[in-house]
Write an enzyme that holds these catalytic residues in place. Structure first.
Site, PDB file in Angstrom:
ATOM      1  N   THR A  86      13.424  89.108 -29.984  1.00 54.81           N
ATOM      2  CA  THR A  86      14.374  90.005 -30.643  1.00 54.81           C
ATOM      3  C   THR A  86      15.660  89.224 -30.913  1.00 54.81           C
ATOM      4  O   THR A  86      16.705  89.508 -30.320  1.00 54.81           O
ATOM      5  CB  THR A  86      14.677  91.249 -29.783  1.00 54.81           C
ATOM      6  OG1 THR A  86      15.117  90.823 -28.477  1.00 54.81           O
ATOM      7  CG2 THR A  86      13.443  92.116 -29.631  1.00 54.81           C
ATOM      8  N   LEU A 153      14.799  88.369 -15.741  1.00 56.41           N
ATOM      9  CA  LEU A 153      14.373  87.041 -15.311  1.00 56.41           C
ATOM     10  C   LEU A 153      15.438  86.009 -15.658  1.00 56.41           C
ATOM     11  O   LEU A 153      15.892  85.931 -16.797  1.00 56.41           O
ATOM     12  CB  LEU A 153      13.054  86.652 -15.996  1.00 56.41           C
ATOM     13  CG  LEU A 153      11.895  87.638 -15.854  1.00 56.41           C
ATOM     14  CD1 LEU A 153      10.676  87.117 -16.622  1.00 56.41           C
ATOM     15  CD2 LEU A 153      11.550  87.865 -14.385  1.00 56.41           C
ATOM     16  N   CYS A 263      19.847  84.938 -23.777  1.00 59.95           N
ATOM     17  CA  CYS A 263      20.085  86.347 -23.434  1.00 59.95           C
ATOM     18  C   CYS A 263      21.529  86.791 -23.631  1.00 59.95           C
ATOM     19  O   CYS A 263      21.807  87.679 -24.437  1.00 59.95           O
ATOM     20  CB  CYS A 263      19.659  86.608 -21.985  1.00 59.95           C
ATOM     21  SG  CYS A 263      17.885  86.475 -21.723  1.00 59.95           S
ATOM     22  N   LYS A 266      23.051  86.808 -27.313  1.00 64.17           N
ATOM     23  CA  LYS A 266      22.326  87.758 -28.169  1.00 64.17           C
ATOM     24  C   LYS A 266      22.541  89.199 -27.717  1.00 64.17           C
ATOM     25  O   LYS A 266      22.799  90.096 -28.536  1.00 64.17           O
ATOM     26  CB  LYS A 266      20.837  87.403 -28.145  1.00 64.17           C
ATOM     27  CG  LYS A 266      19.919  88.400 -28.803  1.00 64.17           C
ATOM     28  CD  LYS A 266      18.483  87.916 -28.785  1.00 64.17           C
ATOM     29  CE  LYS A 266      17.872  87.896 -27.404  1.00 64.17           C
ATOM     30  NZ  LYS A 266      17.558  89.245 -26.872  1.00 64.17           N
ATOM     31  N   ARG A 331      19.340  76.960 -26.571  1.00 65.86           N
ATOM     32  CA  ARG A 331      19.912  78.013 -27.397  1.00 65.86           C
ATOM     33  C   ARG A 331      21.345  78.332 -26.970  1.00 65.86           C
ATOM     34  O   ARG A 331      21.598  78.721 -25.861  1.00 65.86           O
ATOM     35  CB  ARG A 331      19.034  79.267 -27.344  1.00 65.86           C
ATOM     36  CG  ARG A 331      17.766  79.137 -28.181  1.00 65.86           C
ATOM     37  CD  ARG A 331      16.830  80.306 -27.996  1.00 65.86           C
ATOM     38  NE  ARG A 331      16.170  80.296 -26.692  1.00 65.86           N
ATOM     39  CZ  ARG A 331      15.226  81.155 -26.333  1.00 65.86           C
ATOM     40  NH1 ARG A 331      14.850  82.108 -27.165  1.00 65.86           N
ATOM     41  NH2 ARG A 331      14.669  81.072 -25.134  1.00 65.86           N
TER      42      ARG A 331
END
Length: 433
Positions: A86, A153, A263, A266, A331
């Protein structure tokens, strides 16, 4: 139980392997034929400590399989998890849910008998409602219950997090789904893992709220670090002093170059957009995101300042490229903005990372890579520590001093003690100390 996991990415692969290790029969489905072929050959598409061994053991035991055929993967499955990407949607920061909705349509076409469809991907509030609408429109006769089961996680510690979770969140609208999911997680009952059962929309928001809160903690301690430098205080002692308060806690209070990864950036942006759409802006989260974005390049300026204000023509050794240790994930890693700032100022970069160099080559231009940290340091004008990998925590400082052309060390993770570095003759710069 039989489980289908749609998506062989980080969440799907780790979750599927762990469910298989619990004794369930899991088939991981992915449309990427190359990825499935590599997994069948025992090659992991990501680096995660212990994952390769866990996958291999459960494949050998016949509990874990990989396929590109959704029909084969869903055959006999009592629960189907959607664990696809996503990413942030280009232009507005919303989560791109196209992969989730495509998976929902494909699932609807392959249903047989009662099935629990579980959203494992991180999705905005209301996504489960749309997933259910798509399934019922595509297959009006479907006997399904759609649930939310967000993941918590940490990259680098994901297997331990799955098997010894702080909590298991189940977003339920149909009590039949709760029964199935409790049975799936029954092996964790011995660990007394708390199971929080909520409505589906609440579960979806819990995930975003958790990540946003942690991002705010990181942003807060980084701003305290800047203040510490101005007033002569020590941010590590400040962090310990406030972290001992049980209402605050010690985690995510390590000052550094800012957060990155797949995570926090985003999810904070997606939460901001969701809140804007609802007319309830989350200003604290907005401030944390802006501060984090600005901080990464500011760390480049910090390095330049430590090098005397000018790095043109200088060779800088950057140790650590991934956004955190224990992963090869590049990322939104702070190293990207830091290196770009140093290159813009005219520096030549030679870098090392234990796991992330292949991924770094995809996002960084003009960087030379070294096989080990000492090779990177040989002849460099400064050492810049960006990611706190274990192998950087006990470098041979005498050897480092000998290899560096000038004894400048910029430690953006506060790995070393200033007094120790002074004894070895380094010009040392940390964060907030």
């Amino acid at each position: 139980m039989r489980v289908a996991m749609i998506g062989a990415g980080y969440v799907g692969l780790v979750s599927g392997a762990c469910f298989a290790d619990f004794g369930h029969r899991v088939t991981i489905v992915d449309v990427d034929e190359g990825r499935i072929a590599r997994l069948r050959a025992g090659e992991m598409p990501i680096y995660e400590p212990g994952l390769k061994e866990l996958v291999a053991a459960n494949v050998r035991a016949g509990r874990l399989a990989f396929t590109t055929s959704l029909a084969d993967g869903m055959a006999g499955a009592e629960a189907v998890f959607i664990a696809v990407g996503t990413p942030s949607r280009r232009g507005d920061g919303h989560a791109d849910l196209s992969f989730v909705y495509a998976a929902a349509r494909d699932v609807a076409l392959n249903l047989a008998g009662f099935t629990v469809i579980v959203t494992k991907s991180t999705v905005p509030v209301g996504t489960g409602d749309e997933v259910e609408r798509i399934i019922r429109k595509t297959n009006p006769n479907a006997d399904v219950a759609v649930a939310s089961n967000p993941e918590f996680l940490r990259e680098g510690a994901a297997i331990g997090d799955f098997k010894r979770p702080d909590r298991i969140v189940l977003g339920i609208e149909d009590p039949r789904a709760e029964a199935v999911l409790r049975e799936l997680y029954r092996p964790l009952f011995l660990n007394e893992a708390p199971i929080l059962v909520t409505r589906r929309r609440t579960a979806e928001l819990i995930k975003y709220a958790a990540n946003a809160f942690l991002a705010i903690k990181i942003g807060f301690i980084n701003e305290m670090a800047d203040l510490c430098e101005k007033v002569g205080a020590n941010v590590q002692e400040v962090a310990r002093g406030i972290g001992l308060d049980k209402r605050i806690g010690p985690k995510f209070l390590n000052a550094g170059p800012g957060y990155g990864g797949s995570c926090f950036p985003k999810d904070t942006r997606a939460l901001i957009q969701t809140a804007e759409d609802q007319g309830t802006p989350v200003r604290i989260v907005e401030a944390a995101v802006k501060a984090n974005d600005l901080r990464k390049r500011a760390m480049g300026r910090k390095v330049i300042g430590a090098c005397g204000g000018d790095v043109r023509g200088k060779r800088l050794a950057v140790l650590g490229l991934t956004f955190k240790p224990g992963t090869d994930d590049m990322r939104e890693a702070p190293s990207i903005a830091i290196i770009q700032a140093l290159q813009d100022a005219g520096a030549a970069i030679i870098a090392h990372d234990p796991e992330g160099m292949e991924q770094a080559k995809l996002v960084l231009d003009g960087v030379t890579y070294a096989d080990d940290p000492y090779a990177a340091l040989d002849g460099a004008d400064a050492m810049v520590l960006v990611t706190e990998w274990d192998e950087y925590r006990a470098l041979d400082l005498a050897r480092v001093r000998q290899l560096l052309r000038t004894p400048v060390v910029v430690d953006l993770r506060n790995i070393y003690r200033p007094e120790e570095m002074a004894r070895h003759g380094f010009s040392y710069t940390g964060v907030g100390r």
